[in-house]
Scaffold this active site. Sequence first.
Site, PDB file in Angstrom:
ATOM      1  N   LYS A  73       6.546  -2.428   3.291  1.00 16.19           N
ATOM      2  CA  LYS A  73       5.530  -2.460   2.161  1.00 16.19           C
ATOM      3  C   LYS A  73       6.455  -2.856   0.683  1.00 16.19           C
ATOM      4  CE  LYS A  73       2.453   1.173   2.960  1.00 16.19           C
ATOM      5  NZ  LYS A  73       1.511   2.360   2.309  1.00 16.19           N
ATOM      6  N   ASP A 109      -3.961   1.430  -1.492  1.00 19.56           N
ATOM      7  CA  ASP A 109      -3.942   2.713  -1.288  1.00 19.56           C
ATOM      8  C   ASP A 109      -4.795   3.584  -2.512  1.00 19.56           C
ATOM      9  OD1 ASP A 109      -2.929   3.150   1.213  1.00 19.56           O
ATOM     10  OD2 ASP A 109      -0.902   2.932   0.276  1.00 19.56           O
TER      11      ASP A 109
END
Length: 285
Positions: A73, A109
């Site tokens: 990420k 997210d």
Amino acid sequence: MGLDISGKTQLICLLGSPVDHSISPAMHNLAFSMLGLDYVYLAFDVKEDKLEETVKGLKLLNVRGWNLTMPNKTKMLELLDSVSPAAELIGAVNTVVNDNGTLKGHTTDGSGYMRMLLESGVDVIGKKMVIAGAGGAARAIAAQAALDGVSKITLFNRDVLKVEKLAEVLNHHTNCVVEAYGLNDERELKRAIGEAAVFTNATKVGMEPDADAAIIKDASLLYPELVVSDIVYNPKKTKLLQMAEEQGCKTIGGMGMLLWQGADAFRLWTGCDMPAYAVQRKYFK
Ligand code: NAP
């Protein structure tokens, strides 16, 4: 409904390690199939040292987009042409859109978490939130909540330096007031929870195999007007949620965030809304 692969089928994928436990292929392929979209989603085991090479290959093949999971990420950020405001704030991306060789990174997210609150009938905009944690998920939630207009966020973490750094960034770049304390500061925890609309556990505490643990030790801190959410989804009903339920709180588990972060990524790649409730019925109940 089966997959109908054609000569024009576009690929979306997940890059991480490990990926074999991921629910993303099932979720996205069901949604593509339900909407008759000519895409397929596959998961590839890619470690950080192979990410750059992999991304070069995906660009060469004009692959439409991909998700990133651990450990990729942060590394992905170096390989992008632009990033969304929330991804910029937290320094991590979980979704990439490839527009004919131009790569834009997003983090869904946080937006998935905020959508999950909304879908659960919880409006936290203009109100106060308490978030426990300073890992990837906590940072994404805090950044999106601050950008969306939550008035004040109080962050608690075992390692206080991490939340202090995050608070500094969010105070500098958003209009939200962000405070940070160590998780062992019981006085501040009691005060902050006492004035919050939502308490969120965004740490790993309570996740299998330590399902008997809860981030809040004293159940009397929880009261019926407080919404308690836990982003841990394994188990679905964590110890924290059981404690909160007993105190009369509305509780929200982690499966909703998982669903809506996927739905946000789906829209970024396809421009279409995921049939999220159908996906939820099949894979998230
Ligand atoms: P991460 O980056 O590794 O961060 C872990 C966090 O948990 C840190 O804040 C860490 O505190 C804290 N922590 C770990 N053990 C602790 C303990 N014993 N006591 C107190 N704090 C502790 O992990 P992440 O990616 O943010 O994920 C966190 C959790 O969210 C995981 O359970 C993950 O499965 C879940 N998650 C759910 C979704 C969803 O869609 N529902 C999405 C992403 C993640 P320190 O900084 O002090 O170490």
